[in-house]
Motif scaffolding. Structure first.
Motif, PDB file in Angstrom:
ATOM      1  N   UNK A  31      14.799   6.241   2.986  1.00  0.00           N
ATOM      2  CA  UNK A  31      14.647   6.407   1.546  1.00  0.00           C
ATOM      3  C   UNK A  31      14.123   5.174   0.839  1.00  0.00           C
ATOM      4  N   UNK A  32      13.424   4.294   1.567  1.00  0.00           N
ATOM      5  CA  UNK A  32      12.900   3.061   0.972  1.00  0.00           C
ATOM      6  C   UNK A  32      11.542   3.341   0.331  1.00  0.00           C
ATOM      7  N   UNK A  33      11.532   3.466  -0.978  1.00  0.00           N
ATOM      8  CA  UNK A  33      10.296   3.756  -1.700  1.00  0.00           C
ATOM      9  C   UNK A  33       9.523   2.471  -1.991  1.00  0.00           C
ATOM     10  N   UNK A  46      -0.701  -5.095   2.304  1.00  0.00           N
ATOM     11  CA  UNK A  46       0.726  -5.392   2.394  1.00  0.00           C
ATOM     12  C   UNK A  46       1.453  -4.347   1.554  1.00  0.00           C
ATOM     13  N   UNK A  47       2.675  -4.030   1.980  1.00  0.00           N
ATOM     14  CA  UNK A  47       3.446  -2.984   1.322  1.00  0.00           C
ATOM     15  C   UNK A  47       4.911  -3.411   1.311  1.00  0.00           C
ATOM     16  N   UNK A  48       5.508  -3.496   0.117  1.00  0.00           N
ATOM     17  CA  UNK A  48       6.907  -3.882  -0.029  1.00  0.00           C
ATOM     18  C   UNK A  48       7.728  -2.658  -0.413  1.00  0.00           C
ATOM     19  N   UNK A  49       8.908  -2.511   0.180  1.00  0.00           N
ATOM     20  CA  UNK A  49       9.782  -1.394  -0.162  1.00  0.00           C
ATOM     21  C   UNK A  49      10.991  -1.886  -0.949  1.00  0.00           C
ATOM     22  N   UNK A  50      11.580  -0.989  -1.716  1.00  0.00           N
ATOM     23  CA  UNK A  50      12.915  -1.238  -2.230  1.00  0.00           C
ATOM     24  C   UNK A  50      13.811  -1.230  -1.004  1.00  0.00           C
ATOM     25  N   UNK A  51      14.623  -2.204  -0.859  1.00  0.00           N
ATOM     26  CA  UNK A  51      15.450  -2.314   0.328  1.00  0.00           C
ATOM     27  C   UNK A  51      15.048  -3.462   1.226  1.00  0.00           C
ATOM     28  N   UNK A  52      13.985  -4.202   0.857  1.00  0.00           N
ATOM     29  CA  UNK A  52      13.725  -5.471   1.513  1.00  0.00           C
ATOM     30  C   UNK A  52      12.753  -5.535   2.670  1.00  0.00           C
ATOM     31  N   UNK A  53      11.923  -4.510   2.863  1.00  0.00           N
ATOM     32  CA  UNK A  53      10.924  -4.578   3.927  1.00  0.00           C
ATOM     33  C   UNK A  53       9.566  -4.945   3.325  1.00  0.00           C
ATOM     34  N   UNK A  54       8.828  -5.786   4.008  1.00  0.00           N
ATOM     35  CA  UNK A  54       7.440  -6.092   3.656  1.00  0.00           C
ATOM     36  C   UNK A  54       6.618  -5.901   4.916  1.00  0.00           C
ATOM     37  N   UNK A  55       5.682  -4.969   4.872  1.00  0.00           N
ATOM     38  CA  UNK A  55       4.811  -4.724   6.015  1.00  0.00           C
ATOM     39  C   UNK A  55       3.453  -5.323   5.724  1.00  0.00           C
ATOM     40  N   UNK A  56       2.920  -6.054   6.697  1.00  0.00           N
ATOM     41  CA  UNK A  56       1.618  -6.679   6.579  1.00  0.00           C
ATOM     42  C   UNK A  56       0.722  -6.079   7.656  1.00  0.00           C
TER      43      UNK A  56
END
Length: 128
Positions: A31-33, A46-56
């Protein structure tokens, strides 16, 4: 009285081959939007989610599916944290004085938190 600077991990940055797969997985399973995107939603860099993930995105990466890029740490007192870090043999990175390379190679980005944000975040019991 404890004078150690307080902080929390705000995001974990990971290089991935297939950024769309990771976005979908963490959205649909956890459920990390989206919090923020560099590029577009269709073609994110790059894409950051609520919940602390950052994908590069690193589509040509030939190693394991993901590898740690850096830890983003929100600091109650950024200056105090930077002063305390110097005693540990860290080196400043080209991104700025708040980006530190630890002796084992781990990259840490220290970010100044707004007033009260660290105390509020640390008050959350993640297992509750």
């Amino acid at each position: 009285m404890n004078t150690t600077p307080r902080a929390y991990v705000e995001h974990v940055a990971i290089w991935v081959r297939d950024i769309h797969w990771h976005v979908k997985f963490f959205r649909d399973v956890c459920g990390m939007s989206m919090r923020e995107v560099q590029g577009t939603v269709e073609e994110p860099i790059q894409y950051w989610t609520l919940g602390g993930m950052q994908f590069m995105a690193e589509p040509d990466f030939a190693g394991p599916e993901g590898r740690l890029g850096h830890l983003g740490v929100m600091c109650e007192d950024l200056e105090a944290a930077l002063i305390a870090a110097k005693a540990f043999g860290v080196t400043e990175m080209p991104q700025g004085r708040n980006w530190l390379r630890l002796p084992d190679g781990l990259a840490v980005e220290f970010i100044q938190a707004s007033e009260g944000a660290v105390a509020k975040a640390l008050a959350i019991d993640p297992r509750a």
